[in-house]
Design a protein around this motif. Sequence first.
Motif, PDB file in Angstrom:
ATOM      1  N   VAL A 165       7.562  51.882  -5.494  1.00 52.91           N
ATOM      2  CA  VAL A 165       8.956  52.189  -5.146  1.00 52.91           C
ATOM      3  C   VAL A 165       9.012  53.084  -3.905  1.00 52.91           C
ATOM      4  O   VAL A 165       9.836  52.865  -3.001  1.00 52.91           O
ATOM      5  CB  VAL A 165       9.670  52.864  -6.338  1.00 52.91           C
ATOM      6  N   ALA A 166       8.108  54.076  -3.847  1.00 51.82           N
ATOM      7  CA  ALA A 166       8.100  54.981  -2.684  1.00 51.82           C
ATOM      8  C   ALA A 166       7.818  54.193  -1.400  1.00 51.82           C
ATOM      9  O   ALA A 166       8.485  54.393  -0.373  1.00 51.82           O
ATOM     10  CB  ALA A 166       7.041  56.067  -2.887  1.00 51.82           C
ATOM     11  N   GLU A 167       6.851  53.290  -1.443  1.00 55.02           N
ATOM     12  CA  GLU A 167       6.517  52.505  -0.246  1.00 55.02           C
ATOM     13  C   GLU A 167       7.662  51.569   0.137  1.00 55.02           C
ATOM     14  O   GLU A 167       7.946  51.360   1.322  1.00 55.02           O
ATOM     15  CB  GLU A 167       5.233  51.706  -0.492  1.00 55.02           C
ATOM     16  N   ALA A 168       8.321  50.973  -0.870  1.00 53.10           N
ATOM     17  CA  ALA A 168       9.448  50.072  -0.577  1.00 53.10           C
ATOM     18  C   ALA A 168      10.600  50.836   0.073  1.00 53.10           C
ATOM     19  O   ALA A 168      11.244  50.334   1.002  1.00 53.10           O
ATOM     20  CB  ALA A 168       9.919  49.387  -1.859  1.00 53.10           C
TER      21      ALA A 168
ATOM     22  N   GLY B 219       1.837  55.567 -12.166  1.00 52.69           N
ATOM     23  CA  GLY B 219       1.480  55.870 -10.785  1.00 52.69           C
ATOM     24  C   GLY B 219       1.721  54.690  -9.858  1.00 52.69           C
ATOM     25  O   GLY B 219       2.222  54.857  -8.743  1.00 52.69           O
ATOM     26  N   GLY B 220       1.368  53.497 -10.311  1.00 50.23           N
ATOM     27  CA  GLY B 220       1.574  52.307  -9.489  1.00 50.23           C
ATOM     28  C   GLY B 220       3.045  52.049  -9.219  1.00 50.23           C
ATOM     29  O   GLY B 220       3.432  51.703  -8.094  1.00 50.23           O
ATOM     30  N   LEU B 221       3.883  52.226 -10.245  1.00 47.19           N
ATOM     31  CA  LEU B 221       5.323  51.991 -10.070  1.00 47.19           C
ATOM     32  C   LEU B 221       5.934  53.017  -9.110  1.00 47.19           C
ATOM     33  O   LEU B 221       6.736  52.660  -8.237  1.00 47.19           O
ATOM     34  CB  LEU B 221       6.027  52.042 -11.428  1.00 47.19           C
ATOM     35  N   VAL B 222       5.548  54.290  -9.280  1.00 42.81           N
ATOM     36  CA  VAL B 222       6.058  55.329  -8.372  1.00 42.81           C
ATOM     37  C   VAL B 222       5.638  55.025  -6.933  1.00 42.81           C
ATOM     38  O   VAL B 222       6.437  55.108  -5.996  1.00 42.81           O
ATOM     39  CB  VAL B 222       5.535  56.721  -8.805  1.00 42.81           C
TER      40      VAL B 222
ATOM     41  N   ALA C  65      21.312  47.314  -1.038  1.00 44.68           N
ATOM     42  CA  ALA C  65      20.015  47.470  -0.355  1.00 44.68           C
ATOM     43  C   ALA C  65      19.080  48.328  -1.198  1.00 44.68           C
ATOM     44  O   ALA C  65      17.894  48.006  -1.351  1.00 44.68           O
ATOM     45  CB  ALA C  65      20.229  48.092   1.019  1.00 44.68           C
ATOM     46  N   PHE C  66      19.616  49.434  -1.758  1.00 48.30           N
ATOM     47  CA  PHE C  66      18.786  50.307  -2.598  1.00 48.30           C
ATOM     48  C   PHE C  66      18.235  49.550  -3.799  1.00 48.30           C
ATOM     49  O   PHE C  66      17.044  49.652  -4.128  1.00 48.30           O
ATOM     50  CB  PHE C  66      19.614  51.506  -3.067  1.00 48.30           C
ATOM     51  N   LEU C  67      19.074  48.746  -4.455  1.00 51.45           N
ATOM     52  CA  LEU C  67      18.647  47.988  -5.625  1.00 51.45           C
ATOM     53  C   LEU C  67      17.589  46.944  -5.249  1.00 51.45           C
ATOM     54  O   LEU C  67      16.605  46.739  -5.984  1.00 51.45           O
ATOM     55  CB  LEU C  67      19.853  47.307  -6.267  1.00 51.45           C
ATOM     56  N   SER C  68      17.782  46.325  -4.083  1.00 49.64           N
ATOM     57  CA  SER C  68      16.808  45.337  -3.616  1.00 49.64           C
ATOM     58  C   SER C  68      15.454  45.992  -3.359  1.00 49.64           C
ATOM     59  O   SER C  68      14.408  45.474  -3.759  1.00 49.64           O
ATOM     60  CB  SER C  68      17.339  44.674  -2.340  1.00 49.64           C
TER      61      SER C  68
ATOM     62  N   ASN D 209      11.966  45.307  -5.479  1.00 49.72           N
ATOM     63  CA  ASN D 209      10.799  44.937  -4.667  1.00 49.72           C
ATOM     64  C   ASN D 209       9.658  45.924  -4.912  1.00 49.72           C
ATOM     65  O   ASN D 209       8.500  45.545  -5.109  1.00 49.72           O
ATOM     66  CB  ASN D 209      11.217  44.921  -3.192  1.00 49.72           C
ATOM     67  N   GLY D 210      10.000  47.218  -4.905  1.00 48.79           N
ATOM     68  CA  GLY D 210       8.977  48.248  -5.107  1.00 48.79           C
ATOM     69  C   GLY D 210       8.362  48.194  -6.488  1.00 48.79           C
ATOM     70  O   GLY D 210       7.143  48.389  -6.653  1.00 48.79           O
ATOM     71  N   LEU D 211       9.179  47.926  -7.511  1.00 49.43           N
ATOM     72  CA  LEU D 211       8.637  47.826  -8.874  1.00 49.43           C
ATOM     73  C   LEU D 211       7.652  46.659  -8.985  1.00 49.43           C
ATOM     74  O   LEU D 211       6.597  46.777  -9.620  1.00 49.43           O
ATOM     75  CB  LEU D 211       9.781  47.639  -9.876  1.00 49.43           C
TER      76      LEU D 211
END
Length: 286
Positions: free
Chosen positions: A245-248, A239-242, A3-6, A10-12
């Motif tokens: 990932v945070a939102e995902a 910034g976009g990647l962080v 789940a974490f990897l998914s 997704n977040g990236l």
Amino acid sequence: MSAFLSYLINGLAVGCGFALIGSGLVAVHRVTRVVNFAQGMFAVVAGLSAASFLNAGLPHGVAEVAAVAVAVGAGLLVGLLAIGRRGTDPLSALIITLGIGILAYAVEVMIWGDQPRSFPGLGGAFTLAGATVQKQYLLVIGVTAVTFTALGLFFGRTYAGKGLTACASNPYAAQVIGIDVRRMGLLAFGLGGALGGIAGVLVTPLQPISFDSEVTLIVNGFAAAVFGGLTRPGAALAGGLVLGVAEAMVAGYGKASYQIEVALGLMLAIMIWQAARTPALQEEAV
């Protein structure tokens, strides 16, 4: 673990979309000092245009490129209205872009209606360490990597890119050596349209897009852009990647409705940190 990897992948992928929109904001701001509040519109226009082109029978690839071209045209039009008149100050241009962004709502509803639209992207999925990953996610990440590499080569190796950098560093000196600063500003708006358009055609297959998606896109794009002080495209990528990932992670382990709060909270924290850091930098300069 799966789940974490998914959530991470997704977040990236989603963060790549935020980074592209944020880098468009950076491209415009570093040359014109204007925060382009119509930047999210470019992604919406490109996503909706791509859906229309595909429905009209254009093949994949051609439809997406044509949609990005429409976004570039929209960028040039916004630039012409915002800074086309000589002597327009950045604050006035900012208000013009805000007005255009609001007006775009009505235009988009007239053309495409008020219902979300999407289109199929790269089909298929595969399993990685127990996590199911859509191939469209990898396409988004790969195209974003190629785009930022091309952006670096454009700014570092081409005459137009060096002209944009010169205008960003010292507009007066650039004008003295014969660079048309206003024309460079229009080029920056066109570049912003292209980056927003690429984000739109990549993200629309993952998240249906409608006229009011612009608000979410501009908030997240702006949060990514302020990560680098609205001056560094590479920092906007980070910034976009962080942010993605945070939102995902918040959506996966908490509630998806808190995603926009994450973007606003991150943006506020960075702005407070930068505001507190500026006096120290000024003292060091003295």
